[in-house]
Write an enzyme that holds these catalytic residues in place. Structure first.
Site, PDB file in Angstrom:
ATOM      1  N   HIS A 467       0.830  -1.196   0.000  1.00  0.00           N
ATOM      2  CA  HIS A 467       0.000   0.000   0.000  1.00  0.00           C
ATOM      3  C   HIS A 467       0.876   1.261   0.000  1.00  0.00           C
ATOM      4  O   HIS A 467       0.740   2.142  -0.857  1.00  0.00           O
ATOM      5  CB  HIS A 467      -0.912  -0.024   1.239  1.00  0.00           C
ATOM      6  CG  HIS A 467      -1.798   1.174   1.371  1.00  0.00           C
ATOM      7  ND1 HIS A 467      -3.131   1.149   1.040  1.00  0.00           N
ATOM      8  CD2 HIS A 467      -1.563   2.441   1.810  1.00  0.00           C
ATOM      9  CE1 HIS A 467      -3.668   2.352   1.257  1.00  0.00           C
ATOM     10  NE2 HIS A 467      -2.725   3.148   1.727  1.00  0.00           N
ATOM     11  N   GLU A 468       1.790   1.331   0.974  1.00  0.00           N
ATOM     12  CA  GLU A 468       2.643   2.522   1.059  1.00  0.00           C
ATOM     13  C   GLU A 468       3.558   2.624  -0.162  1.00  0.00           C
ATOM     14  O   GLU A 468       3.869   3.715  -0.635  1.00  0.00           O
ATOM     15  CB  GLU A 468       3.472   2.509   2.355  1.00  0.00           C
ATOM     16  CG  GLU A 468       2.641   2.542   3.639  1.00  0.00           C
ATOM     17  CD  GLU A 468       1.599   3.657   3.679  1.00  0.00           C
ATOM     18  OE1 GLU A 468       1.812   4.717   3.039  1.00  0.00           O
ATOM     19  OE2 GLU A 468       0.550   3.468   4.334  1.00  0.00           O
ATOM     20  N   HIS A 471       1.720   4.383  -2.880  1.00  0.00           N
ATOM     21  CA  HIS A 471       1.833   5.849  -2.727  1.00  0.00           C
ATOM     22  C   HIS A 471       3.201   6.313  -3.227  1.00  0.00           C
ATOM     23  O   HIS A 471       3.329   7.337  -3.891  1.00  0.00           O
ATOM     24  CB  HIS A 471       1.723   6.240  -1.253  1.00  0.00           C
ATOM     25  CG  HIS A 471       0.328   6.281  -0.717  1.00  0.00           C
ATOM     26  ND1 HIS A 471      -0.702   6.954  -1.346  1.00  0.00           N
ATOM     27  CD2 HIS A 471      -0.209   5.775   0.433  1.00  0.00           C
ATOM     28  CE1 HIS A 471      -1.806   6.844  -0.605  1.00  0.00           C
ATOM     29  NE2 HIS A 471      -1.540   6.130   0.467  1.00  0.00           N
ATOM     30  N   HIS A 474       3.463   6.649  -6.882  1.00  0.00           N
ATOM     31  CA  HIS A 474       2.749   7.860  -7.305  1.00  0.00           C
ATOM     32  C   HIS A 474       3.689   9.069  -7.196  1.00  0.00           C
ATOM     33  O   HIS A 474       3.710   9.943  -8.064  1.00  0.00           O
ATOM     34  CB  HIS A 474       1.518   8.044  -6.399  1.00  0.00           C
ATOM     35  CG  HIS A 474       0.456   8.931  -6.969  1.00  0.00           C
ATOM     36  ND1 HIS A 474      -0.662   9.295  -6.245  1.00  0.00           N
ATOM     37  CD2 HIS A 474       0.322   9.537  -8.170  1.00  0.00           C
ATOM     38  CE1 HIS A 474      -1.429  10.078  -7.000  1.00  0.00           C
ATOM     39  NE2 HIS A 474      -0.853  10.232  -8.165  1.00  0.00           N
TER      40      HIS A 474
END
Length: 675
Positions: A467-468, A471, A474
C-alpha cells in the site's frame, strides 16, 4: 546562512541529515520565511502587467527553500522526534500558519492573481496550466482573500489556534501511547502468543533492565497481543488502554482539544461562507458535498450491514461454543475472529509469516514495479539518513536515468509515531529545462528482527508495505511541470487509488511467486496457502466494511454539522455509532480523542475516501485482471494517465482516460462478496 538554507552539498541534492542539529531549525525557518516573503514581494512589486508566467508560475515556484526545511523537519517530527523537536514544532507551527496567511490574505498579490484568472479564456493555456491557475485562484478565494479586513484578522487567529491545537492533540496521543506498558513476569500469561511477539517483548524488557516481558500500545506489540493472548483479562486490559488514549483524567486528555478543533473548523468555514467544515473541504474533492458522501456511505452500509450482522452472529456463536462466552466484547473480536479464520481456512498468520521475510517482500514490491513500470532499485550507501535503520535506494528507469531517491524506514522505536505513511523530502518539477526528480520515503512499524529471526511480516503487514509502496510510486513516477501539482498532490479521495490498487498484487499467485519464500528452507509458499489467502480475503468483509464506515460517519458527524452544542464527546460518539455498533460500549474508551487521521492528519471530512478509493481500485484492477496482472499496455496506461499526472487535471478525467468509463461500485461489491 544555515546548512538548511544553502544549497545542499550532497549527492542528488539529498537532505544532509547527519549535519543538521536541532538548534539549526528555528533560524532556518525564520530565514526560509524571509526568503519566501522576498520572492512574494518581487511578484507583487513587478511593474509589468500580471501574466501567467510572472504571477501564477512565479508563485508556484516560490518558497522552495522553506518547503524543503518544512519537509525535513516535520517528517522527522513524525519518524524521529524528541522533546526538543516537539518544542520547536510548537514554536514554528504558528510562524508557518502566519506566513501562509500573509500570502493568502495579501490583497495586492490576490489582485494580480485575479487579473490573470479573469483573462483565463484568452490565455491559450494547456490543461496543467489551467489547473494551476484555478488552484492558485481558489487557494486565495477559499482562504479569505475576498473577506473584509476584520474577518481576515479573525481568520488568522483561528488558523494559528488550529495549528497549535492539532499539534498538541498529536503529542498527547504519542505520550499516551508511550506511557502505557503491560509488564508480565508470569510465563503462563503468555499463553497463545506467537513466539516472535514474546521474543520482542522479552528484548524490550531487557533493554529496560527488567525481568519478564513488556507489551506496549505500538501496533507490532498490541495487535498480536489482542489477537492471540488466551488470557481474556489481559486482552481486556490492553484493549481498554488502547481505546482510552486521550480520554483519561490526566494532562494528556484530548477532549478539550477535540471540541476546540471541531468548533474552530466550523467557525472558519462559516467565516468563509460555507455551511460547515465538510462543505468547505468537499468542494475540492471528487465527492463534492457532504450529502453525496453520506449517500455513498449509507448505500454501502445498507449493503454491508446484513452481512456484518450475520458474521457477528456467527462469531458470537463460535465464541460461545468454544469458551462459553455469553457476550462478545471488543477485546474478544480479533481473538475469536483469528480462531474462527483458522478453523474455516486453517490459515493463521503464524503459519504465513515464515514466507514473508521483510527483505524478500520489499524485493517483491520492487520486482512488481520493474515488471509494470520498468523501474530498478539499487541500494546506495552514499546518501545521508536520519537513523541507521533507514535504507536508501536510487531508482532508475529502463535507460538507467534517475527516477527518484527512495528512503525506507520499517521498525518502531521511541520517537516514531504509530502506523504507516508515505511522504517526500523533495517534490518533482520541471524548471529551466531540468526535470528535478523527487525524494520519496515510506515509514512503517513492522516487527523488528530478533536475535534468532529476521523481520517476518504478517499478511496484513505485507499488504501495508505494498500500500505505502503504491503511494511511493505515485510520488516517484511524477512527471509534471509544477511542484504543487506533482505526485500525490491530488484530490484527497483520489490519493488512495495508487496505494490501494497495489494491495491487489498480494493476493495473486503470479505476484506471490516473486517473493513468498520460506526464510529458512527457501521453499515457495504452497499453492494451497495462496488459495486460502484468496478465499479468506473476504472473511468478515461485512464487519470490516461496517468498521470503516463507522469511522467515516463519525468524521462526518464532527464536520458536516455545527458542533457547538456538543458537550459530551462520549455521548456524541455513541449517537454517531448507533447504526454501525456491534459490540457493547466500553465506558473508559473514546475514539475521537486519539483519532489522529481527522484531528491531526489531513483526513477531516475525508475518512470516507478509503472506501471511495476502494471503488476506484477494484474497478481499475479489473482491467489488469482482464489483460494480465503484469500487462505492460495496461500498466503504461495507468502510469501515463494516473501515476505521472499528479493533480494536473480533474481525477475523473484522468480515470476515464485510463479506464474508458466512470468507476462502478459493482467491482468492489463483487470483490468483497457483498453483491
Amino acid at each position: 546562512m544555515s546548512i538548511l538554507t544553502t544549497k545542499f552539498d550532497t549527492k542528488f541534492d539529498t537532505a544532509p541529515f547527519s549535519k543538521i542539529k536541532n538548534e539549526d531549525y528555528l533560524p532556518a525557518f525564520q530565514e526560509g520565511i524571509a526568503l519566501a516573503k522576498a520572492e512574494i514581494d518581487a511578484i507583487v512589486q513587478n511593474q509589468e502587467a500580471p501574466t501567467f508566467k510572472n504571477t501564477i508560475e512565479a508563485l508556484d515556484f516560490s518558497g522552495y527553500t522553506l518547503d524543503r526545511i518544512s519537509s525535513i523537519f516535520f517528517n522527522l517530527n513524525s519518524a524521529e522526534t524528541n522533546d526538543e523537536i516537539q518544542k520547536i514544532a510548537q514554536e514554528v507551527s504558528p510562524l508557518l500558519s502566519e506566513f501562509g496567511n500573509d500570502i493568502r490574505l495579501n490583497a495586492d498579490l490576490f489582485a494580480k492573481v485575479k487579473t490573470v484568472y479573469e483573462q483565463k479564456s484568452s490565455l491559450n493555456l494547456n490543461p496543467e496550466q489551467t489547473t494551476l491557475l484555478d488552484e492558485k485562484y481558489k487557494s486565495f478565494s477559499r482562504n479569505g482573500a475576498n473577506l473584509p479586513e476584520d474577518k481576515k484578522i479573525k481568520l488568522r487567529e483561528i488558523d494559528k489556534e488550529l495549528s497549535k491545537t492539532s499539534l498538541k492533540f498529536g503529542e498527547n496521543v504519542l505520550a499516551e501511547t508511550q506511557a502505557f506498558q503491560l509488564h508480565l513476569t508470569d510465563e503462563k500469561d503468555l499463553s497463545g502468543l506467537p513466539e516472535g511477539t514474546i521474543e520482542a517483548a522479552r528484548s524490550l524488557a531487557k533493554s529496560q533492565e527488567k525481568d519478564g516481558w513488556i507489551f506496549t500500545l505500538d501496533y507490532p506489540s498490541y495487535v498480536p497481543f489482542v489477537t492471540y493472548a488466551n488470557n481474556r483479562e489481559l486482552r481486556k486490559k490492553m484493549s481498554i488502554a488502547f481505546g482510552a488514549k486521550g480520554f483519561q483524567d490526566n494532562e494528556f486528555n484530548n477532549q478539550e482539544n477535540v471540541l476546540k478543533i471541531a468548533k474552530l473548523r466550523f467557525e472558519r468555514a462559516q467565516l468563509l461562507g460555507y455551511a460547515t467544515h465538510a462543505h468547505f473541504v468537499l468542494e475540492e474533492r471528487m465527492a463534492e458535498s457532504p450529502e453525496k458522501v453520506l449517500t455513498f456511505e449509507n448505500d454501502l452500509l445498507a449493503k454491508a450491514k446484513p452481512a456484518a450482522l450475520k458474521e457477528f452472529a456467527e462469531l458470537t456463536a463460535f465464541a460461545k461454543k468454544l469458551d462459553g462466552i455469553e457476550q462478545l466484547e471488543k477485546w474478544d473480536g480479533a481473538y475469536y475472529s483469528e480462531k474462527l479464520k483458522q478453523e474455516l481456512f486453517n490459515l493463521d498468520d503464524e503459519k504465513l509469516k515464515p514466507y514473508f521475510q521483510l527483505e524478500k517482500v520489499l524485493d517483491g514490491a520492487f520486482t512488481t514495479a520493474q515488471k509494470l513500470y520498468g523501474l530498478s532499485f539499487e541500494e546506495t550507501f552514499e546518501i545521508d539518513k536520519y537513523h541507521d535503520e533507514v535504507t536508501t535506494y536510487e531508482v532508475k528507469d529502463i535507460d538507467n536515468n534517475l527516477v527518484a531517491i527512495f528512503y525506507a524506514d520499517f521498525f518502531p522505536r521511541k520517537g516514531k509515531r504509530n502506523g504507516a505513511w508515505m511522504t517526500s523530502y523533495k517534490s518533482q518539477f520541471v524548471k529551466d529545462g531540468s526535470n528535478e526528480r523527487p525524494h520519496i520515503s515510506i515509514v512503517c512499524n513492522f516487527t523488528k528482527p530478533t536475535e534468532t529471526k529476521p523481520s517476518l511480516l504478517t499478511f496484513n503487514e505485507v499488504t501495508t508495505l505494498f500500500h505505502e509502496f503504491g503511494h511511493a510510486l505515485h510520488g516517484m513516477l511524477a512527471d509534471t511541470t509544477y511542484p504543487s501539482l506533482s505526485g500525490t498532490s491530488v484530490y484527497w479521495d483520489f490519493v488512495e487509488l495508487p496505494s490501494q490498487i497495489m494491495e491487489n498484487w498480494c493476493y495473486e499467485p503470479e505476484a506471490l511467486a516473486l517473493f513468498a519464500y520460506h526464510y529458512q528452507t527457501d521453499e515457495m509458499i504452497p499453492i494451497e496457502l495462496v488459495q486460502k489467502i484468496k478465499e479468506s480475503a473476504n472473511f468478515q468483509e461485512g464487519i470490516a466494511t461496517m468498521r470503516q464506515l463507522s469511522f467515516g460517519l463519525l468524521d462526518m458527524g464532527w464536520h458536516a454539522q455545527d458542533p457547538s452544542n456538543i458537550k459530551d464527546i462520549k455521548a456524541f460518539e455513541t449517537e454517531q455509532f448507533a447504526q454501525t455498533q456491534l459490540y457493547p460500549e466500553v465506558a473508559e474508551n473514546a475514539m475521537s480523542t486519539s483519532f489522529s487521521h481527522i484531528f491531526q492528519g489531513g483526513y477531516s471530512s475525508g475518512y470516507y475516501s478509503y472506501k471511495w478509493a476502494e471503488v476506484l481500485d477494484a474497478d481499475a484492477f479489473e482491467f489488469f485482471k482482464e489483460k494480465g496482472i503484469f500487462n505492460r499496455e495496461v500498466a503504461d496506461k495507468f502510469k501515463d494517465n494516473i501515476l505521472s499526472k499528479g493533480g494536473t487535471e480533474h481525477p475523473i478525467i484522468l480515470y476515464k482516460r485510463f479506464r474508458g468509463h466512470e468507476p462502478s461500485p459493482d467491482a468492489l461489491l463483487k470483490r468483497a462478496g457483498l453483491l
